[in-house]
Design a protein around this motif. Structure first.
Motif, PDB file in Angstrom:
ATOM      1  N   TRP A 178      58.045 -39.793 -11.749  1.00  0.00           N
ATOM      2  CA  TRP A 178      56.922 -39.922 -12.681  1.00  0.00           C
ATOM      3  C   TRP A 178      55.821 -38.903 -12.387  1.00  0.00           C
ATOM      4  O   TRP A 178      55.266 -38.295 -13.307  1.00  0.00           O
ATOM      5  N   SER A 179      55.504 -38.698 -11.122  1.00  0.00           N
ATOM      6  CA  SER A 179      54.409 -37.781 -10.799  1.00  0.00           C
ATOM      7  C   SER A 179      54.742 -36.352 -11.206  1.00  0.00           C
ATOM      8  O   SER A 179      53.849 -35.583 -11.576  1.00  0.00           O
ATOM      9  N   ARG A 180      56.024 -35.955 -11.156  1.00  0.00           N
ATOM     10  CA  ARG A 180      56.390 -34.619 -11.609  1.00  0.00           C
ATOM     11  C   ARG A 180      56.121 -34.477 -13.110  1.00  0.00           C
ATOM     12  O   ARG A 180      55.660 -33.409 -13.566  1.00  0.00           O
ATOM     13  N   ALA A 181      56.379 -35.531 -13.881  1.00  0.00           N
ATOM     14  CA  ALA A 181      56.081 -35.468 -15.312  1.00  0.00           C
ATOM     15  C   ALA A 181      54.578 -35.308 -15.538  1.00  0.00           C
ATOM     16  O   ALA A 181      54.148 -34.494 -16.367  1.00  0.00           O
ATOM     17  N   LEU A 182      53.762 -36.056 -14.797  1.00  0.00           N
ATOM     18  CA  LEU A 182      52.311 -35.916 -14.928  1.00  0.00           C
ATOM     19  C   LEU A 182      51.873 -34.511 -14.533  1.00  0.00           C
ATOM     20  O   LEU A 182      50.991 -33.920 -15.171  1.00  0.00           O
ATOM     21  N   TRP A 183      52.456 -33.988 -13.478  1.00  0.00           N
ATOM     22  CA  TRP A 183      52.127 -32.637 -13.018  1.00  0.00           C
ATOM     23  C   TRP A 183      52.445 -31.597 -14.099  1.00  0.00           C
ATOM     24  O   TRP A 183      51.671 -30.675 -14.338  1.00  0.00           O
ATOM     25  N   ASP A 184      53.583 -31.767 -14.770  1.00  0.00           N
ATOM     26  CA  ASP A 184      53.966 -30.824 -15.825  1.00  0.00           C
ATOM     27  C   ASP A 184      53.037 -30.926 -17.036  1.00  0.00           C
ATOM     28  O   ASP A 184      52.739 -29.914 -17.682  1.00  0.00           O
ATOM     29  N   LEU A 187      53.959 -33.357  -5.851  1.00  0.00           N
ATOM     30  CA  LEU A 187      53.928 -33.608  -7.290  1.00  0.00           C
ATOM     31  C   LEU A 187      54.912 -32.736  -8.052  1.00  0.00           C
ATOM     32  O   LEU A 187      55.100 -32.951  -9.253  1.00  0.00           O
ATOM     33  N   ASP A 188      55.521 -31.772  -7.416  1.00  0.00           N
ATOM     34  CA  ASP A 188      56.354 -30.804  -8.120  1.00  0.00           C
ATOM     35  C   ASP A 188      57.817 -30.872  -7.707  1.00  0.00           C
ATOM     36  O   ASP A 188      58.537 -29.867  -7.704  1.00  0.00           O
ATOM     37  N   GLY A 189      58.281 -32.059  -7.354  1.00  0.00           N
ATOM     38  CA  GLY A 189      59.677 -32.219  -6.959  1.00  0.00           C
ATOM     39  C   GLY A 189      60.638 -32.104  -8.135  1.00  0.00           C
ATOM     40  O   GLY A 189      60.237 -31.937  -9.289  1.00  0.00           O
ATOM     41  N   THR A 190      61.920 -32.222  -7.853  1.00  0.00           N
ATOM     42  CA  THR A 190      62.954 -32.026  -8.877  1.00  0.00           C
ATOM     43  C   THR A 190      63.724 -33.302  -9.197  1.00  0.00           C
ATOM     44  O   THR A 190      64.771 -33.243  -9.837  1.00  0.00           O
ATOM     45  N   LYS A 191      63.247 -34.448  -8.786  1.00  0.00           N
ATOM     46  CA  LYS A 191      63.973 -35.695  -9.031  1.00  0.00           C
ATOM     47  C   LYS A 191      64.104 -35.966 -10.525  1.00  0.00           C
ATOM     48  O   LYS A 191      63.208 -35.635 -11.315  1.00  0.00           O
ATOM     49  N   HIS A 192      65.230 -36.597 -10.890  1.00  0.00           N
ATOM     50  CA  HIS A 192      65.566 -36.834 -12.293  1.00  0.00           C
ATOM     51  C   HIS A 192      66.030 -38.276 -12.473  1.00  0.00           C
ATOM     52  O   HIS A 192      66.713 -38.832 -11.615  1.00  0.00           O
ATOM     53  N   ALA A 203      58.735 -47.070 -21.599  1.00  0.00           N
ATOM     54  CA  ALA A 203      57.612 -47.609 -22.365  1.00  0.00           C
ATOM     55  C   ALA A 203      56.313 -46.903 -21.996  1.00  0.00           C
ATOM     56  O   ALA A 203      55.487 -46.593 -22.857  1.00  0.00           O
ATOM     57  N   ALA A 204      56.108 -46.652 -20.709  1.00  0.00           N
ATOM     58  CA  ALA A 204      54.881 -45.973 -20.275  1.00  0.00           C
ATOM     59  C   ALA A 204      54.851 -44.531 -20.776  1.00  0.00           C
ATOM     60  O   ALA A 204      53.794 -44.015 -21.154  1.00  0.00           O
ATOM     61  N   ALA A 205      56.007 -43.869 -20.784  1.00  0.00           N
ATOM     62  CA  ALA A 205      56.070 -42.504 -21.303  1.00  0.00           C
ATOM     63  C   ALA A 205      55.740 -42.479 -22.789  1.00  0.00           C
ATOM     64  O   ALA A 205      55.004 -41.595 -23.263  1.00  0.00           O
ATOM     65  N   GLU A 206      56.255 -43.426 -23.532  1.00  0.00           N
ATOM     66  CA  GLU A 206      55.966 -43.494 -24.970  1.00  0.00           C
ATOM     67  C   GLU A 206      54.477 -43.727 -25.216  1.00  0.00           C
ATOM     68  O   GLU A 206      53.877 -43.120 -26.119  1.00  0.00           O
ATOM     69  N   ALA A 210      54.030 -31.470 -25.640  1.00  0.00           N
ATOM     70  CA  ALA A 210      54.028 -31.108 -24.217  1.00  0.00           C
ATOM     71  C   ALA A 210      54.322 -32.327 -23.349  1.00  0.00           C
ATOM     72  O   ALA A 210      55.081 -32.243 -22.368  1.00  0.00           O
ATOM     73  N   ALA A 211      53.729 -33.461 -23.690  1.00  0.00           N
ATOM     74  CA  ALA A 211      53.985 -34.682 -22.924  1.00  0.00           C
ATOM     75  C   ALA A 211      55.436 -35.128 -23.089  1.00  0.00           C
ATOM     76  O   ALA A 211      56.089 -35.524 -22.114  1.00  0.00           O
ATOM     77  N   THR A 212      55.941 -35.049 -24.307  1.00  0.00           N
ATOM     78  CA  THR A 212      57.333 -35.429 -24.549  1.00  0.00           C
ATOM     79  C   THR A 212      58.287 -34.572 -23.734  1.00  0.00           C
ATOM     80  O   THR A 212      59.225 -35.072 -23.112  1.00  0.00           O
ATOM     81  N   LYS A 213      58.045 -33.269 -23.695  1.00  0.00           N
ATOM     82  CA  LYS A 213      58.900 -32.375 -22.922  1.00  0.00           C
ATOM     83  C   LYS A 213      58.845 -32.704 -21.434  1.00  0.00           C
ATOM     84  O   LYS A 213      59.883 -32.694 -20.744  1.00  0.00           O
ATOM     85  N   ALA A 214      57.657 -33.003 -20.923  1.00  0.00           N
ATOM     86  CA  ALA A 214      57.532 -33.324 -19.504  1.00  0.00           C
ATOM     87  C   ALA A 214      58.375 -34.545 -19.133  1.00  0.00           C
ATOM     88  O   ALA A 214      59.064 -34.540 -18.113  1.00  0.00           O
ATOM     89  N   PHE A 215      58.329 -35.557 -19.968  1.00  0.00           N
ATOM     90  CA  PHE A 215      59.123 -36.761 -19.685  1.00  0.00           C
ATOM     91  C   PHE A 215      60.612 -36.537 -19.953  1.00  0.00           C
ATOM     92  O   PHE A 215      61.459 -37.064 -19.231  1.00  0.00           O
ATOM     93  N   ALA A 216      60.933 -35.738 -20.974  1.00  0.00           N
ATOM     94  CA  ALA A 216      62.342 -35.442 -21.254  1.00  0.00           C
ATOM     95  C   ALA A 216      62.964 -34.652 -20.112  1.00  0.00           C
ATOM     96  O   ALA A 216      64.119 -34.871 -19.725  1.00  0.00           O
ATOM     97  N   ASP A 217      62.209 -33.742 -19.553  1.00  0.00           N
ATOM     98  CA  ASP A 217      62.716 -32.940 -18.437  1.00  0.00           C
ATOM     99  C   ASP A 217      63.046 -33.802 -17.213  1.00  0.00           C
ATOM    100  O   ASP A 217      63.874 -33.425 -16.390  1.00  0.00           O
ATOM    101  N   ARG A 218      62.410 -34.940 -17.084  1.00  0.00           N
ATOM    102  CA  ARG A 218      62.694 -35.867 -15.977  1.00  0.00           C
ATOM    103  C   ARG A 218      63.759 -36.893 -16.351  1.00  0.00           C
ATOM    104  O   ARG A 218      64.117 -37.731 -15.517  1.00  0.00           O
ATOM    105  N   GLY A 219      64.241 -36.879 -17.604  1.00  0.00           N
ATOM    106  CA  GLY A 219      65.249 -37.849 -18.031  1.00  0.00           C
ATOM    107  C   GLY A 219      64.662 -39.174 -18.471  1.00  0.00           C
ATOM    108  O   GLY A 219      65.406 -40.138 -18.705  1.00  0.00           O
ATOM    109  N   ILE A 220      63.341 -39.238 -18.613  1.00  0.00           N
ATOM    110  CA  ILE A 220      62.679 -40.508 -18.954  1.00  0.00           C
ATOM    111  C   ILE A 220      62.713 -40.738 -20.462  1.00  0.00           C
ATOM    112  O   ILE A 220      62.868 -41.857 -20.941  1.00  0.00           O
ATOM    113  N   LEU A 221      62.536 -39.699 -21.247  1.00  0.00           N
ATOM    114  CA  LEU A 221      62.627 -39.781 -22.712  1.00  0.00           C
ATOM    115  C   LEU A 221      63.791 -38.918 -23.198  1.00  0.00           C
ATOM    116  O   LEU A 221      64.163 -37.923 -22.552  1.00  0.00           O
TER     117      LEU A 221
END
Length: 347
Positions: free
Chosen positions: A281-287, A260-265, A316-319, A336-347
């Motif tokens: 996606w799972s890394r964003a949930l983990w964060d 759950l703590d990988g670095t994929k982007h 859309a799911a991140a939003e 916090a949720a926005t940052k988690a998804f932004a860190d993965r490049g999703i938002l």
């Protein structure tokens, strides 16, 4: 290549898309007022012997019940049973074609071990029920709308490969028997139940690569969240590692099906395979979980899924997840949720 796990062969998806347990005192079976009120004692792994014992050199050895497994067997009380003496309950009905059905005698199932098929039957029943109890502990079904409070069928050792899957057309889970029997690892069982959860919230969920990846990621997240809730954060293995025991057949130590703590982007690490892409996606949930704690994170993550479409995109799911965070817990949680998804490049 290591085996993979799939949600279901969903139409429109190219290729194969394809409480607490430790220390529970033994009590006799009871049949209180109302249906599914019976209980019975049983023996399980909680959640799996690699986590419990911290032994990375355990081997399947064709289901051999070697002495080193002894300390991992844990007595629990199965709940929500129908009182028939079978593994039939409010949230799951167990079926097996490779061994006789497990049967309770005098309010207790025999202390089955991993060398008999009935052990996986008991594991399946216990861990699906535990996962539903975890979801209810978050308020779903009381302060929040119910999530997947239906009886599903769980089929043990129906598939000969090292793979398990959920079928939305029949609302059942099948657990494979290749390598380590999948029913021996609670995190594999709960991963598959995660697909059932999403299908219960959004029928037919997971019809595209991105929505399928979200499904695999949520299954991994739920597996870790439930096992830590039920047995405590593992002290001998890494919590972010999913299915330590099942994966011994196809990984090197330390064993993990996925992390759950990988670095994929996103999008540069997209590979077009749902399990691999799900690690974004799972890394964003983990964060989100690390930022807000298990209860808040899991509550908003599950609540958000009601607003997903069957073919939702990562964005859309991140939003929807950020919106659920704001609705439930306010601006700081949404940030916090926005940052988690932004860190993965999703938002």
């Amino acid at each position: 290549m290591p085996p993979t796990r799939s949600a279901v062969l969903a139409a429109g998806l190219a290729g194969a898309l394809a409480a607490a347990v430790a220390g529970v005192a033994a009590t006799p079976a009871t049949a209180q007022a109302g249906a599914y009120a019976a209980t019975a004692t049983a023996t399980v792994f909680a959640p799996n012997p690699v986590q419990q014992l911290g032994l990375q050199d355990l081997a399947d050895a064709k289901d051999a019940d070697r002495p080193e497994f002894g300390p991992a067997y844990t007595k629990v009380t199965l709940t929500d049973l129908d009182g028939s003496g079978t593994l039939t309950g409010r949230y799951v009905r167990v079926k097996s074609s490779t061994g006789a059905a497990a049967k309770a005698v005098g309010g207790a199932f025999p202390a089955y071990h991993r060398d008999v098929d009935q052990f996986e039957q008991v594991m399946g029943y216990h861990w699906v029920t535990t996962a539903q109890h975890y979801i209810q502990s978050l308020g779903f079904g009381s302060t929040l709308r119910p999530v997947n409070q239906r009886q599903i069928e769980l089929r043990i050792n129906q598939y000969g490969g090292d793979n398990s899957f959920f079928r939305d057309d029949k609302a059942n889970i099948s657990l494979g028997k290749g390598g380590v029997d999948d029913g021996e690892d609670a995190e594999v069982i709960v991963h598959e139940y995660g697909h059932s959860v999403q299908d219960g919230q959004v029928p037919g969920f997971g019809t595209t690569l991105e929505s399928g990846a979200i499904g695999e990621a949520f299954g991994d997240y739920l597996a870790v969240a439930v096992s830590s809730w039920a047995t405590g954060v593992p002290a001998r293995t890494d919590e972010a590692c999913v299915a330590d025991w099942d994966s011994v057949s196809y990984t090197s130590a330390p064993h993990c099906l996925r992390r759950l703590d990988g670095t994929k982007h996103y999008p540069e690490d997209v590979r077009g395979e749902v399990h691999a892409d799900g690690e974004i996606w799972s890394r964003a949930l983990w964060d989100i979980r690390r930022a807000l704690g298990d209860r808040k994170a899991s509550t908003l993550i599950i609540e958000a899924q009601f607003d997903f479409a069957p073919d939702t995109t990562f964005k859309a799911a991140a939003e929807a997840t950020v919106a659920a965070a704001r609705r439930l817990y306010g601006t700081s949680a949404a940030s916090a949720a926005t940052k988690a998804f932004a860190d993965r490049g999703i938002l």
